[in-house]
Motif scaffolding. Structure first.
Motif, PDB file in Angstrom:
ATOM      1  N   GLY A  37      15.889  92.249  63.636  1.00 19.70           N
ATOM      2  CA  GLY A  37      16.400  91.191  64.484  1.00 19.70           C
ATOM      3  C   GLY A  37      15.371  90.170  64.919  1.00 19.70           C
ATOM      4  N   SER A  38      14.145  90.254  64.393  1.00 15.70           N
ATOM      5  CA  SER A  38      13.088  89.320  64.785  1.00 15.70           C
ATOM      6  C   SER A  38      12.986  88.180  63.777  1.00 15.70           C
ATOM      7  CB  SER A  38      11.747  90.052  64.893  1.00 15.70           C
ATOM      8  OG  SER A  38      10.706  89.148  65.170  1.00 15.70           O
ATOM      9  N   ASP A  39      12.665  86.985  64.278  1.00 13.22           N
ATOM     10  CA  ASP A  39      12.510  85.829  63.391  1.00 13.22           C
ATOM     11  C   ASP A  39      11.213  85.910  62.589  1.00 13.22           C
ATOM     12  OD1 ASP A  39      14.874  84.797  64.292  1.00 13.22           O
ATOM     13  OD2 ASP A  39      13.941  83.613  65.882  1.00 13.22           O
ATOM     14  N   LYS A  40      10.220  86.582  63.126  1.00 16.43           N
ATOM     15  CA  LYS A  40       8.932  86.696  62.433  1.00 16.43           C
ATOM     16  C   LYS A  40       8.683  88.135  62.016  1.00 16.43           C
ATOM     17  CE  LYS A  40       6.572  86.996  66.917  1.00 16.43           C
ATOM     18  NZ  LYS A  40       5.507  86.452  67.769  1.00 16.43           N
ATOM     19  N   HIS A  41       8.160  88.305  60.818  1.00 16.53           N
ATOM     20  CA  HIS A  41       7.899  89.645  60.293  1.00 16.53           C
ATOM     21  C   HIS A  41       6.446  90.013  60.533  1.00 16.53           C
ATOM     22  CE1 HIS A  41       8.400  93.157  57.691  1.00 16.53           C
ATOM     23  NE2 HIS A  41       7.207  92.867  57.229  1.00 16.53           N
ATOM     24  N   MET A  42       6.232  91.151  61.170  1.00 14.06           N
ATOM     25  CA  MET A  42       4.884  91.644  61.437  1.00 14.06           C
ATOM     26  C   MET A  42       4.671  92.925  60.627  1.00 14.06           C
ATOM     27  SD  MET A  42       3.173  92.789  65.080  1.00 14.06           S
ATOM     28  CE  MET A  42       4.611  93.805  65.483  1.00 14.06           C
ATOM     29  N   HIS A  43       3.655  92.915  59.742  1.00 12.64           N
ATOM     30  CA  HIS A  43       3.389  94.109  58.948  1.00 12.64           C
ATOM     31  C   HIS A  43       2.584  95.107  59.783  1.00 12.64           C
ATOM     32  CE1 HIS A  43       2.723  96.754  55.587  1.00 12.64           C
ATOM     33  NE2 HIS A  43       1.423  96.731  55.837  1.00 12.64           N
TER      34      HIS A  43
END
Length: 244
Positions: free
Chosen positions: A148-154
């Protein structure tokens, strides 16, 4: 003038105590409102901390508007703290349901990623056979935090520096296998590995003179083949490799 402060914690009492310590006030000096009660979730999924808002009397101060840089910096810190808190909350709940506890160290990495290192007793169960359980934990953590987040964090999850140690052993294995291939002048296949481990083998031997690497088979039995590359001094054509 009346001011307010919101704090979070595993329980309402912990959140309230954190607010009082930050303000240097006693319980009688503030009024308390519970913004959100703590939720344990299921297997750590959906878990959220308690949030309380305390109001207190503060002396009037001249208003000083922050600069755009200060505002952006504060927002970045808040966002980072919230993301780290979500990672910690999920992993704590998940590990508890696995019957183990661990110290959770979270540090930033390049490209806005995050490194998570778990340490403590019974880390063998967390790592699993050839890191399979650790890979599953990493996959779940990335799914839950980025959902559900606009930015993807690895998010890279490790335990007792297992991944670094495993990478070192795979590099040694690759070089040992390459030496055998050159000695006997025939191709040799390694044991089945996941895509990450196969990539380590390919990278370790990409400039190793006398051999080439490729992958064969289907998951989960896909493996690296190290092949003898007969020297061809008259040709300057680069070697082709299949990395997958």
């Amino acid at each position: 003038m009346i001011k307010s402060l919101e704090k979070s914690g595993r329980t309402e009492d912990e959140a309230l105590q954190a607010a009082l310590e930050e303000l240097g006030l006693d319980r009688d000096d503030v009024s308390v409102e519970i913004v959100e009660r703590a939720k344990s979730g299921f297997l750590g999924i959906g878990a959220s901390p308690a949030i309380v808002r305390v109001q207190y009397e503060a002396p009037d101060e001249p208003e000083e508007l922050p600069s755009a840089e200060e505002t952006a910096a504060k927002k970045a810190v808040v966002d980072e703290c919230e993301e780290y808190a979500e990672i910690r909350s999920f992993l704590t709940g998940l590990l508890q349901r696995m019957g183990t506890e661990a110290d959770i160290e979270i540090t930033p990495r390049e490209n806005k990623g995050v490194n998570v290192n778990l340490s403590g007793a019974n880390m063998g169960a967390v790592i699993g056979r050839r890191g399979e359980t650790l890979d599953a934990i990493q996959h779940l953590t990335n799914y839950v935090v980025n959902r559900g987040s606009d930015k993807h964090m690895h998010i890279s999850v490790d335990a007792e520096s297992y991944r670094a140690k495993r990478e070192e052993s795979l590099v040694r294995l690759a070089e040992k296998m390459a030496a055998k291939v050159i000695k006997y002048k025939r191709s040799m296949a390694l044991e089945p590995m996941n895509s990450y481990e196969r990539h380590i083998i390919h990278t370790a031997l990409q400039d190793y003179e006398g051999v080439t690497t490729s992958s064969t088979g289907t998951e989960p039995n896909r493996r690296v083949v190290v092949s003898y590359d007969r020297p061809q001094p008259e040709s300057n054509k680069p070697k082709s490799r299949e990395w997958a």
